[in-house]
Design a protein around this motif. Structure first.
Motif, PDB file in Angstrom:
ATOM      1  N   SER A  28      -5.346  -0.950  11.241  1.00  0.00           N
ATOM      2  CA  SER A  28      -4.029  -1.508  11.559  1.00  0.00           C
ATOM      3  C   SER A  28      -3.871  -2.956  11.100  1.00  0.00           C
ATOM      4  N   ILE A  29      -4.994  -3.646  10.857  1.00  0.00           N
ATOM      5  CA  ILE A  29      -4.887  -5.047  10.443  1.00  0.00           C
ATOM      6  C   ILE A  29      -5.422  -5.322   9.041  1.00  0.00           C
ATOM      7  N   ILE A  30      -6.038  -4.319   8.407  1.00  0.00           N
ATOM      8  CA  ILE A  30      -6.625  -4.545   7.083  1.00  0.00           C
ATOM      9  C   ILE A  30      -5.564  -4.962   6.072  1.00  0.00           C
ATOM     10  N   ASP A  31      -4.364  -4.398   6.172  1.00  0.00           N
ATOM     11  CA  ASP A  31      -3.297  -4.740   5.230  1.00  0.00           C
ATOM     12  C   ASP A  31      -2.844  -6.180   5.421  1.00  0.00           C
ATOM     13  N   GLN A  32      -2.791  -6.634   6.676  1.00  0.00           N
ATOM     14  CA  GLN A  32      -2.449  -8.034   6.947  1.00  0.00           C
ATOM     15  C   GLN A  32      -3.535  -8.951   6.397  1.00  0.00           C
ATOM     16  N   ALA A  33      -4.792  -8.553   6.598  1.00  0.00           N
ATOM     17  CA  ALA A  33      -5.906  -9.368   6.109  1.00  0.00           C
ATOM     18  C   ALA A  33      -5.886  -9.454   4.585  1.00  0.00           C
ATOM     19  N   ALA A  34      -5.550  -8.346   3.914  1.00  0.00           N
ATOM     20  CA  ALA A  34      -5.446  -8.364   2.452  1.00  0.00           C
ATOM     21  C   ALA A  34      -4.292  -9.269   2.011  1.00  0.00           C
ATOM     22  N   ALA A  35      -3.190  -9.245   2.752  1.00  0.00           N
ATOM     23  CA  ALA A  35      -2.049 -10.123   2.437  1.00  0.00           C
ATOM     24  C   ALA A  35      -2.455 -11.588   2.594  1.00  0.00           C
ATOM     25  N   VAL A  36      -3.279 -11.886   3.584  1.00  0.00           N
ATOM     26  CA  VAL A  36      -3.788 -13.250   3.773  1.00  0.00           C
ATOM     27  C   VAL A  36      -4.613 -13.662   2.558  1.00  0.00           C
ATOM     28  N   VAL A  37      -5.497 -12.770   2.086  1.00  0.00           N
ATOM     29  CA  VAL A  37      -6.337 -13.072   0.919  1.00  0.00           C
ATOM     30  C   VAL A  37      -5.462 -13.334  -0.309  1.00  0.00           C
ATOM     31  N   ALA A  50      -3.018 -19.573   4.929  1.00  0.00           N
ATOM     32  CA  ALA A  50      -2.348 -18.285   5.124  1.00  0.00           C
ATOM     33  C   ALA A  50      -2.863 -17.631   6.402  1.00  0.00           C
ATOM     34  N   THR A  51      -1.953 -17.032   7.165  1.00  0.00           N
ATOM     35  CA  THR A  51      -2.318 -16.332   8.397  1.00  0.00           C
ATOM     36  C   THR A  51      -1.587 -14.984   8.453  1.00  0.00           C
ATOM     37  N   PRO A  52      -2.173 -13.996   9.159  1.00  0.00           N
ATOM     38  CA  PRO A  52      -1.541 -12.672   9.243  1.00  0.00           C
ATOM     39  C   PRO A  52      -0.265 -12.702  10.074  1.00  0.00           C
ATOM     40  N   VAL A  53       0.669 -11.809   9.736  1.00  0.00           N
ATOM     41  CA  VAL A  53       1.931 -11.715  10.464  1.00  0.00           C
ATOM     42  C   VAL A  53       2.139 -10.332  11.043  1.00  0.00           C
ATOM     43  N   GLU A  54       2.163  -9.323  10.175  1.00  0.00           N
ATOM     44  CA  GLU A  54       2.580  -7.994  10.622  1.00  0.00           C
ATOM     45  C   GLU A  54       2.200  -6.957   9.578  1.00  0.00           C
ATOM     46  N   THR A  55       2.090  -5.706  10.031  1.00  0.00           N
ATOM     47  CA  THR A  55       1.958  -4.583   9.114  1.00  0.00           C
ATOM     48  C   THR A  55       3.236  -3.776   9.223  1.00  0.00           C
ATOM     49  N   VAL A  56       3.900  -3.574   8.087  1.00  0.00           N
ATOM     50  CA  VAL A  56       5.169  -2.847   8.031  1.00  0.00           C
ATOM     51  C   VAL A  56       4.894  -1.461   7.467  1.00  0.00           C
ATOM     52  N   ALA A  57       5.411  -0.438   8.121  1.00  0.00           N
ATOM     53  CA  ALA A  57       5.252   0.922   7.606  1.00  0.00           C
ATOM     54  C   ALA A  57       6.027   1.066   6.305  1.00  0.00           C
ATOM     55  N   LEU A 100      -9.643  -6.991  -5.777  1.00  0.00           N
ATOM     56  CA  LEU A 100     -10.646  -7.133  -4.712  1.00  0.00           C
ATOM     57  C   LEU A 100     -10.126  -7.748  -3.420  1.00  0.00           C
ATOM     58  N   SER A 101      -8.818  -7.904  -3.258  1.00  0.00           N
ATOM     59  CA  SER A 101      -8.312  -8.494  -2.011  1.00  0.00           C
ATOM     60  C   SER A 101      -8.614  -7.611  -0.806  1.00  0.00           C
ATOM     61  N   THR A 102      -8.444  -6.304  -0.947  1.00  0.00           N
ATOM     62  CA  THR A 102      -8.719  -5.401   0.176  1.00  0.00           C
ATOM     63  C   THR A 102     -10.213  -5.366   0.462  1.00  0.00           C
ATOM     64  N   VAL A 103     -11.032  -5.349  -0.578  1.00  0.00           N
ATOM     65  CA  VAL A 103     -12.488  -5.362  -0.401  1.00  0.00           C
ATOM     66  C   VAL A 103     -12.909  -6.638   0.317  1.00  0.00           C
ATOM     67  N   SER A 104     -12.350  -7.765  -0.104  1.00  0.00           N
ATOM     68  CA  SER A 104     -12.653  -9.043   0.527  1.00  0.00           C
ATOM     69  C   SER A 104     -12.220  -9.043   1.991  1.00  0.00           C
ATOM     70  N   ALA A 105     -11.032  -8.527   2.260  1.00  0.00           N
ATOM     71  CA  ALA A 105     -10.522  -8.475   3.633  1.00  0.00           C
ATOM     72  C   ALA A 105     -11.406  -7.583   4.500  1.00  0.00           C
ATOM     73  N   GLN A 106     -11.825  -6.439   3.964  1.00  0.00           N
ATOM     74  CA  GLN A 106     -12.693  -5.538   4.720  1.00  0.00           C
ATOM     75  C   GLN A 106     -14.017  -6.214   5.041  1.00  0.00           C
ATOM     76  N   GLY A 133       0.833  -1.187   0.000  1.00  0.00           N
ATOM     77  CA  GLY A 133       0.000   0.000   0.000  1.00  0.00           C
ATOM     78  C   GLY A 133       0.871   1.241   0.000  1.00  0.00           C
ATOM     79  N   LYS A 134       0.236   2.397  -0.091  1.00  0.00           N
ATOM     80  CA  LYS A 134       1.001   3.646  -0.112  1.00  0.00           C
ATOM     81  C   LYS A 134       1.633   3.956   1.238  1.00  0.00           C
ATOM     82  N   ALA A 135       0.947   3.613   2.326  1.00  0.00           N
ATOM     83  CA  ALA A 135       1.450   3.922   3.666  1.00  0.00           C
ATOM     84  C   ALA A 135       1.915   2.693   4.437  1.00  0.00           C
ATOM     85  N   ARG A 136       1.296   1.534   4.138  1.00  0.00           N
ATOM     86  CA  ARG A 136       1.591   0.324   4.896  1.00  0.00           C
ATOM     87  C   ARG A 136       1.706  -0.871   3.972  1.00  0.00           C
TER      88      ARG A 136
END
Length: 165
Positions: free
Chosen positions: A124-133, A28-35, A103-109, A12-15
């Motif tokens: 704070s976790i949406i990016d991890q959830a999208a990475a899981v998708v 697949a499972t979430p790990v971390e959000t990196v700035a 649609l990964s972010t939409v699906s995660a949301q 993403g642009k910020a994360r």
């Protein structure tokens, strides 16, 4: 199905969301959000640390094509990031692949909303959830086809239909 841990990356642009697979490539499972680092170095360094900690052999980066399958500015940003990540991980023999993430972010949301999380609470976790998708999609493709999904990063040709598998 290849065995070994893979990581999923949602740029993403910020994360940057990071997910991981189990060694058998089933889940697949979430790990971390990196700035996202302004210098473009610190974020790659942290992802390389995660790859080393997990012993991952591959990173799957989401390629955000538009709904018609065409490239956008975000597509170019993700592909550029994947190329830099591939260069960073090459010495460790870790491959980087680009996989369609429409649609990964939409699906995660949607999944987070169903779990009772509000958008503001889940930033704070949406990016991890999208990475899981993204990673789960790649694992499912590999399991169904018996071959690595998407296309390798760090190539000179633009993303093709292969990334949209």
């Amino acid at each position: 199905m290849r065995t070994g841990v893979r990581i999923g990356v949602d740029v993403g642009k910020a994360r940057i969301g990071i997910a991981r697979s189990d060694p058998h490539g089933m889940l697949a499972t979430p790990v971390e959000t990196v700035a996202r680092a302004a210098d473009g170095i610190a974020d790659l360094g942290r992802i390389a640390e995660i790859v080393a900690e997990l012993g991952a052999f591959e990173a799957v980066v989401g390629l955000p094509l538009n709904m018609r399958g065409e490239r956008t500015l975000s597509t170019d940003d993700a592909a550029e990031f994947a190329d830099r990540l591939a260069a960073r991980l090459a010495a460790d023999n870790v491959t980087v692949r680009l996989v369609d993430e429409r649609l990964s972010t939409v699906s995660a949301q949607g999944q987070l909303r169903q779990a009772g999380k509000k958008t503001k609470q889940s930033r704070s976790i949406i990016d991890q959830a999208a990475a899981v998708v993204i990673l789960q999609h790649a694992l499912d493709i590999e399991r169904a086809r018996g071959e690595a999904p998407g296309i390798p990063a760090n190539i000179d040709t633009p993303a093709t239909e292969e990334a949209t598998e």
